[in-house]
Design a protein around this motif. Structure first.
Motif, PDB file in Angstrom:
ATOM      1  N   GLU A 106       0.828  -1.191   0.000  1.00 23.22           N
ATOM      2  CA  GLU A 106       0.000   0.000   0.000  1.00 23.22           C
ATOM      3  C   GLU A 106       0.866   1.245   0.000  1.00 23.22           C
ATOM      4  OE1 GLU A 106      -2.516   1.666   3.483  1.00 23.22           O
ATOM      5  OE2 GLU A 106      -3.851   0.284   2.404  1.00 23.22           O
ATOM      6  N   ARG A 113       0.700   5.680  -0.168  1.00 21.29           N
ATOM      7  CA  ARG A 113      -0.160   6.847   0.037  1.00 21.29           C
ATOM      8  C   ARG A 113       0.490   8.080  -0.562  1.00 21.29           C
ATOM      9  NH1 ARG A 113      -4.230   5.990   3.794  1.00 21.29           N
ATOM     10  NH2 ARG A 113      -4.110   3.945   4.817  1.00 21.29           N
ATOM     11  N   THR A 139      -6.729   3.105  -5.321  1.00 21.63           N
ATOM     12  CA  THR A 139      -7.731   2.143  -4.820  1.00 21.63           C
ATOM     13  C   THR A 139      -8.693   2.832  -3.869  1.00 21.63           C
ATOM     14  OG1 THR A 139      -6.210   1.471  -3.053  1.00 21.63           O
ATOM     15  CG2 THR A 139      -6.185   0.187  -5.088  1.00 21.63           C
ATOM     16  N   GLU A 140      -8.259   3.916  -3.252  1.00 20.59           N
ATOM     17  CA  GLU A 140      -9.117   4.723  -2.390  1.00 20.59           C
ATOM     18  C   GLU A 140      -8.791   6.196  -2.617  1.00 20.59           C
ATOM     19  OE1 GLU A 140      -8.977   3.688   1.758  1.00 20.59           O
ATOM     20  OE2 GLU A 140      -8.599   1.567   1.311  1.00 20.59           O
ATOM     21  N   GLU A 179      -9.814  10.049  -0.979  1.00 24.09           N
ATOM     22  CA  GLU A 179     -10.483  10.831   0.058  1.00 24.09           C
ATOM     23  C   GLU A 179     -10.152  12.295  -0.158  1.00 24.09           C
ATOM     24  OE1 GLU A 179     -10.575  10.124   4.708  1.00 24.09           O
ATOM     25  OE2 GLU A 179      -8.777  11.261   4.126  1.00 24.09           O
ATOM     26  N   GLU A 192     -15.386  10.588   1.034  1.00 25.13           N
ATOM     27  CA  GLU A 192     -14.942   9.605   0.051  1.00 25.13           C
ATOM     28  C   GLU A 192     -15.268  10.108  -1.347  1.00 25.13           C
ATOM     29  OE1 GLU A 192     -15.970   4.988  -1.277  1.00 25.13           O
ATOM     30  OE2 GLU A 192     -16.714   5.796   0.627  1.00 25.13           O
ATOM     31  N   THR A 236     -14.982   9.064  -5.757  1.00 28.09           N
ATOM     32  CA  THR A 236     -14.781   8.032  -6.775  1.00 28.09           C
ATOM     33  C   THR A 236     -14.196   8.674  -8.028  1.00 28.09           C
ATOM     34  OG1 THR A 236     -17.044   8.306  -7.581  1.00 28.09           O
ATOM     35  CG2 THR A 236     -16.657   6.594  -5.913  1.00 28.09           C
TER      36      THR A 236
END
Length: 512
Positions: free
Chosen positions: A114, A116, A141-142, A144, A154, A156
């Motif tokens: 992972e 960031r 994958t995420e 924010e 959150e 998309t």
């Protein structure tokens, strides 16, 4: 921020990308004691605001921090590979590493971890659409976003466009959000004030001010469709995707890159202009992608030397070096050596202008190209296709074979030995079965061809657009160019499976 260089090599080593690395540097400051009897007064320069506070206060709610989680592939040894590399070649070390990999088994295979990263963005509608950079959210994958009031929402991914480094994301929580608008009508001038907001080094809500230093900057590389704004408002890692405002609070650019030998701001930042950002983000919101016209050719700028070698009075346009198989260009009859002068009546200036003109054409539309072929203008109707995600994948990569074939090479002009292409060489070079050309055997180090970048194994396909079937064809083309008083000759040279035009000197030949 991305890293670019002033030259293709220097710029690639010097421009910083979006990430959260760096250190705070505290610099001692000294202040002169003010005379207590005289109040301190400050006057704004002509045309400048005394403060940007009202502007920043008004637009700040629309600017967000973008926090991204992604997966990165690492080997079984992770970051230790670079450490171990320094010991490779020492006696017994390679045997040790081989035993280690066998013991680890599956652990030595690549795996993911992972990662960031941080960037910036801004709302462009009250429905929650946010503009940022592609390199900020790439492989996310995420996602924010952090609003000015501290809320963490959150988001998309709506769509990305790697060619312009733009992306659109959308918050999932319904509601009405403060937003800003792009400015596409006013023309910025060098020296105009600009204000940048963003999340440098994770310090959200940071505002910096400066001027437009230049416009129309071309950084090359993966950005053929963008003429960047250059600004001197401080841009640092984490500012990627943030907005640049004019003094009316309208977005004039999207921050994307800096030039920096140190990784920090040195006052040379680059922003994607609002006109392009509006066009791209609208397409991303509508379709999730950007569709561009595609010819399927490799092109070069027409240089002064090329014009001289062809006896041309005007120097502009783009010369076609290669035409892909089954491409719209091949179907329409465009050929290697054609110089594209205009598209639908609009004059071209260089390869970049042709790329951008074609990119704006609708896939499936019929368009008129004016080309220069054999010294004469021709109009050719071309139905453009849709640009593939990776056009380079359609061009065969260079094979292991150098393209050389059997047979004795014949001594040729300009300090080079040559032999005609055969079927084996044509296949290795990705050429048609009936293509003419001469393979370079040996070449003198003081040959003008060597100075032009030619090396053994390359093939000279044509000289002054004349296909070369024999050494005599090359000699004849050189003699004809000299008879016309030209110092250079235009050669189409095949290196691997790509063609490039070069213009070596012909008056320095040892035959003279």
């Amino acid at each position: 921020m991305k890293w670019f260089g002033i030259s293709k090599q220097a710029l690639a080593a010097a421009v910083a990308g979006a990430g959260l690395t760096g250190a705070l540097v505290y610099v001692p400051q000294s202040f002169q004691q003010a005379d207590a009897k005289q109040p301190i007064t400050i006057e704004a320069p002509q045309g400048a605001p005394l403060s940007f506070a009202d502007l920043v206060e008004r637009v700040s709610p629309a600017v967000v921090s973008v926090n991204v989680v992604s997966e990165q592939e690492v080997s079984g040894m992770g970051n230790m590979e670079q450490f171990f590399d320094r010991f490779r070649g020492l006696p017994g070390f390679d045997d040790y590493m081989q035993e280690r990999e066998q013991e680890e088994g599956e652990d030595s295979q690549p795996r993911t971890r992972e990662a960031r990263s941080l960037g910036s963005g801004f709302f462009i509608s009250d429905q929650g659409y946010i503009v940022t950079n592609n390199h900020v959210v790439q492989d996310a994958t995420e996602i924010e976003v952090v609003l000015e009031d501290g809320r963490e929402l959150e988001a998309t991914l709506v769509g990305t466009d790697p060619q312009t480094d733009l992306a659109v994301i959308k918050v999932t929580e319904p509601g009405k959000y403060p937003y800003v608008e792009f400015e596409t009508d006013a023309e910025l001038r060098r020296g105009d004030w600009v204000v940048a907001l963003g999340n440098p080094f994770g310090l959200g809500g940071t505002a910096t001010a400066g001027i437009l230093s230049a416009d129309g900057r071309e950084l090359g590389g993966d950005s053929p469709y963008t003429d960047f704004l250059q600004i001197d408002a401080a841009i640092n890692r984490g500012n990627s995707g943030g907005p640049t405002f004019d003094l009316h609070g309208r977005v004039v650019g999207v921050n994307t890159a800096i030039f920096s030998p140190t990784g920090g701001s040195v006052g040379i930042g680059f922003a994607i202009p609002a006109e392009l950002a509006v066009e791209v983000t609208s397409a991303l919101i509508k379709d999730g992608k950007v569709s561009r016209g595609w010819l399927g050719v490799t092109i070069q700028d027409v240089t002064d030397d090329m014009a001289e070698a062809q006896g041309l009075a005007e120097v502009r346009g783009a010369i076609i070096a290669d035409v892909n198989d089954e491409s719209p260009a091949r179907k329409a009859g465009l050929k290697r050596g054609d110089v594209i002068l205009s598209v639908n009546g609009r004059d071209t200036t260089d390869a970049t202008s042709v790329t951008r003109m074609v990119g704006k054409l609708l896939a499936g539309s019929k368009n008129e190209f004016t080309v220069l072929r054999d010294g004469k203008r021709q109009k050719i109707s071309v139905t453009v296709g849709e640009r593939p995600v990776d056009p380079n994948a359609l061009v065969p990569s260079s094979r292991d074979s150098s393209g050389s074939s059997g047979g004795d090479a014949e001594e040729g002009p300009l300090g080079v030995s040559l032999r005609p292409l055969d079927s084996t060489a044509r296949q290795a070079l990705g050429l048609d079965e009936d293509e003419a050309g001469l393979i370079i055997g040996d070449i003198d180090n003081d040959s003008p061809l060597y100075e032009a970048g030619l090396r053994p194994g390359m093939a000279i396909l044509s000289a002054s657009y004349i296909p070369l079937k024999s050494v005599k064809d090359l000699e004849k083309a050189i003699d004809e160019a000299k008879a016309k008083g030209r110092d250079k000759i235009l050669l189409a040279v095949r290196n691997g499976q790509r063609t490039q035009f070069v213009t070596p000197e012909i008056t320095s030949s040892s035959e003279d």
